[in-house]
Structures are given as structure tokens and as C-alpha cells.
Enzyme design. Structure first.
Site, PDB file in Angstrom:
ATOM      1  CE  LYS A 101      35.500  40.235  39.403  1.00 29.49           C
ATOM      2  NZ  LYS A 101      34.982  40.441  38.036  1.00 29.49           N
TER       3      LYS A 101
ATOM      4  CG  ASP B   4      36.934  44.936  47.549  1.00 28.96           C
ATOM      5  OD1 ASP B   4      38.081  45.404  47.521  1.00 28.96           O
ATOM      6  OD2 ASP B   4      36.585  43.949  46.888  1.00 28.96           O
TER       7      ASP B   4
ATOM      8  CG  HIS C 131      36.847  46.473  40.677  1.00 26.50           C
ATOM      9  ND1 HIS C 131      37.345  45.200  40.757  1.00 26.50           N
ATOM     10  CD2 HIS C 131      36.790  46.774  39.359  1.00 26.50           C
ATOM     11  CE1 HIS C 131      37.569  44.737  39.538  1.00 26.50           C
ATOM     12  NE2 HIS C 131      37.240  45.680  38.674  1.00 26.50           N
ATOM     13  CB  SER C 132      41.022  49.863  39.533  1.00 25.81           C
ATOM     14  OG  SER C 132      41.475  50.522  38.360  1.00 25.81           O
TER      15      SER C 132
ATOM     16  CB  SER D  68      32.374  41.808  34.895  1.00 22.28           C
ATOM     17  OG  SER D  68      33.557  41.108  35.231  1.00 22.28           O
TER      18      SER D  68
END
Length: 435
Positions: free
Chosen positions: A186, A79, A81-82, A182
Site C-alpha cells: 500500500k 508516511d 504505518h503502525s 500488506s
């Protein structure tokens, strides 16, 4: 320990033990800790920070507040994430490109935060697309399509979902430990094997200085590795919008055009290939960056990535013909009108954050967590840095629900663009951070 005592200790600069953090997060999840106490805790962390050990403890406690997925798939689970920016729709392209390369991408994404757009808000513009499916559907879509981009279900990291909403309305968004926990809670709950982080730096990012971006990237990589998840981070430029548009349906339409080969925005392509290459190398699919980039580019050019995107949309309830006719399914604003420069020169700089605020003024973002988003609203055909400008030339097209919203946004856009001498070249990839 009483929640107020833990808040007091963190307020006064004490280092919290993992057990204390775990108890607080359990109270946050169950409702035993009030919204005011959560806000006070977030503010204390904002000012006092957290050590690496505290941040790992917070991340794992938030992960363990719900289900943690385990996968049995014939390929690596990866995965990206930005940290957020303007016109940042890369997840919509990268996930299916990785799926076309043999990876599986169960992507847990978020909604808009502060002035930045959210991947889930973008996908909500696709009729029928289930951004909050149950775990069974999430698993099935990931297996069948190779990728599934969804939001947190009630089962995944529920503590983060509550804290995320409170941060957005209490001016605690920019806290590095809270951002770190955060994001990673996830990702860890999704059962990943490899992760790449895209940390934005510039006038449209939460981190406007390189030192702050490096701090966040290092925190994300260190805490991810400390929690057992191999990770690397790229610091990328956000001194101008990434895609030439900002707004939910507009960014989805751009992603569709990109996947179908109808658009080739160099900055978008460069960062997408760089992030994807990190994951293909980490997962062992390729051994050299050049080969990894070539594999991803081939997945895009061949149409295989587009096929995986289409399968994902269908698996999650969207239209069967979405990618072949996105304009048929994406709502359009009643007012689409240019904002003209009024003078000539070159775009020397952009106050990119202001463009995000213009989207919020149009209804494409939230002032408070309960706001309803107008997915039609936004900006398209945005000029980038270095563009030649004539007085009658549009800086962008505004997609607005009414005249009042258009006028408010137009004023912001005009002040966001600085017209002067030609801007110098700006690299898209600014730094690479590894554990």
C-alpha cells in the site's frame, strides 16, 4: 503454474521465485485463485515463512496489482504505518503535524485487524468523511490539505485488500512476511519517498515479545529498502493502551482534543514526535533530531496541525466545523458507565489485548469481516500502568449499546487489570531499526 502447486511447494518449504509469486497474485486479483487457495497460501506462509527476496517479490507483486501513484508536489511525500495496538490513534495527529512542517502525507490505512482498531474505522465515525475516495479526490485532498488518510481504493493494491480480509478470519494475521507485504504494498502504491514504521511490542500488540517485534521491524525496513523505499522503524511500547481510550469515535474525539491542546498525554506525544522526527530527518527538512522534534511540537502548539486536519476532513467530505465541535458530529452510546476496580493498590500490569476484545464485544470491532461496526462503542478514561486505584475508582468508562454488551465488556475489563504493587517505569521507545 497451477495455484495448488505453488501452495504445495510453499507448504513443503520451497523458496518461490518472483515470477511464481507474481502469477499467484495476478490470479488473486482477477479471481482466478479461489478464496480457499488464498487461505491455504496464507497458512503455508504463516508456517514456512519467506526469505527477504520472496517478501520483496510478494510486496512488489501486490503493489503492481493496481495503480502506482506519482506525485508532483512542492515538498517531500512521506508516511507512517503502525503494526497495530489498543488506543493507537497517532496517525490522526501525526499526518497533519507533518503537513504543517511542509511534508505531504498520502496515507493509505486499513481497518481493524484482529483485536486492534483500524484508522479507517475511526475516520468512518466522522459523518461524510470519504474513506474510500477515487484517486482524483485523494490527489486533490493531499495537495490542498497536505495530508489525506484514506483506505485502499479499487485502484490501489487490490490484491492486498483481498488478502487482508482473508487473513483476518483465518488466524494468519501474525505472519511477518504477510504483514510486511500488506503494509508496504500500500505504501509503495501511494508513491512515497520516505516511510517510518511504528512496530508495537507488548500485551496489546501482535508482537508480545521483543524478539518478534525486532523480526517484524527488520523485515519491514529490509523489504522497504529492497523495494526502493527509504525506511526506518521504531519499536514502541504497547504494554498498556497508548491513548486513554479505545473505540472509533472515542479515539477521534481524543485526537481532536490533542490537536487543539486540550489533552497532553505524555506517551502519545513522545511517540508522535519520535516518529515525525524520523521522517523530517529522512526527508532532509531537519538535520538534527532535537530540531525535528521542536518543529513538530511548534506545529502542534501553534494550531497549524489542527488547521491541516480540519482541511483534510473538509476536503474528504466531512463537516466544515468538525474540529471546532467534534461532540456535535460524533455519535454517543446510550450507556456510558464506569467499571470499578473493587479493590485498592496500583495498576501493576494490563492484559491490553483483552481490552481490545472488550471493544469487539461492545460492537466496536469485527468478529468476521462482514460485521458492521458500532462507532459509538468503546472504552474511555482508561487507567494506565502505575495508577493508584481505590475500590470505588473506575478502571474506565464503558460506552455500550445495551446492558448485555456492557456486562460482557465489564467482565473482560476487570480480568484485564492486575492490581498489586506499583509498576516500574516503562520506556515508550524501545528500539530503533534502520537499513
Amino acid at each position: 503454474m497451477l495455484p495448488q502447486e505453488l501452495i504445495r511447494r510453499k507448504r513443503d518449504g520451497a523458496s518461490l521465485k518472483r515470477g511464481e509469486v507474481k502469477d499467484f497474485i495476478e490470479g488473486l486479483t482477477s479471481g482466478a485463485v479461489s478464496e480457499g487457495q488464498v487461505a491455504a497460501f496464507a497458512m503455508a506462509v504463516f508456517f514456512r515463512g519467506m526469505s527477504r527476496e520472496e517478501a520483496v517479490g510478494l510486496t512488489l507483486a501486490m503493489r503492481d496489482s493496481g495503480a502506482v501513484l506519482r506525485w508532483d508536489l512542492p515538498g517531500p511525500v512521506v508516511d507512517k504505518h503502525s503494526s497495530g495496538g489498543i488506543g493507537d490513534n497517532l496517525s490522526l495527529m501525526l499526518a497533519p503535524m507533518l503537513a504543517a512542517c511542509g511534508c505531504f502525507v498520502p496515507m493509505i490505512s486499513g481497518r481493524g485487524l484482529g483485536h486492534t482498531g483500524g484508522t479507517l474505522d475511526k475516520l468512518d465515525s466522522i459523518p461524510g468523511y470519504a474513506t474510500q475516495p477515487g484517486l482524483d479526490l485523494f490527489r486533490r485532498a493531499t495537495r490542498e490539505a497536505g495530508c489525506a488518510i484514506i483506505g485502499q481504493t479499487a485502484d490501489l493494491a487490490p490484491a492486498d485488500k483481498r488478502l487482508y480480509g482473508i487473513r483476518d478470519v483465518t488466524a494468519t494475521v501474525e505472519s511477518v512476511p504477510l504483514i510486511t507485504a500488506s503494509i508496504l504494498s500500500k505504501k509503495l502504491a501511494a508513491g512515497l519517498g520516505h516511510l517510518v514504521l511504528d512496530v508495537k511490542m507488548g500485551s496489546g500488540a501482535f508482537m508480545t515479545r521483543m524478539a518478534d517485534a525486532e523480526e517484524l521491524a527488520e523485515s519491514l525496513v529490509d523489504v522497504a529498502n529492497g523495494a526502493g523505499l527509504p525506511a526506518a522503524a521504531l519499536i514502541t511500547d504497547m504494554s498498556e493502551p497508548l491513548a486513554p481510550c479505545a473505540g472509533n469515535a472515542l479515539e477521534v474525539a481524543h485526537a481532536a482534543d490533542f490537536l487543539l491542546g486540550r489533552r497532553n498525554d505524555p506517551r502519545v506525544l513522545d511517540i508522535t514526535l519520535a516518529l515525525g522526527a524520523e521522517l523530517l530527518l529522512s526527508a532532509g527538512i531537519e538535520q538534527e533530531e532535537r530540531a525535528a522534534r521542536a518543529r513538530l511540537a511548534s506545529a502542534l502548539a501553534s494550531g497549524k496541525a489542527a488547521e491541516h486536519f480540519d482541511r483534510m476532513v473538509q476536503a474528504l467530505g466531512g463537516p466544515k466545523d468538525f474540529l471546532s465541535a467534534p461532540a456535535k458530529h460524533l455519535a454517543a452510546a446510550p450507556i456510558i458507565r464506569p467499571v470499578r476496580a473493587g479493590w485498592e493498590g496500583f495498576v501493576s500490569s494490563i492484559h491490553t489485548r483483552e481490552l481490545g476484545l472488550a471493544v469487539i464485544e461492545l460492537g466496536g470491532g469485527r468478529r468476521v469481516a462482514s460485521d458492521t461496526i458500532d462507532h459509538r462503542a468503546g472504552l474511555s478514561e482508561l487507567l494506565g500502568k502505575g495508577a493508584r486505584v481505590e475500590p470505588s475508582q473506575p478502571l474506565c468508562l464503558v460506552h455500550a449499546a445495551d446492558e448485555e454488551a456492557f456486562n460482557r465488556a465489564a467482565d473482560i475489563i476487570k480480568s484485564a487489570y492486575v492490581i498489586g504493587e506499583r509498576a516500574g517505569e516503562q520506556a515508550t521507545i524501545l528500539a530503533r531499526i534502520t537499513g
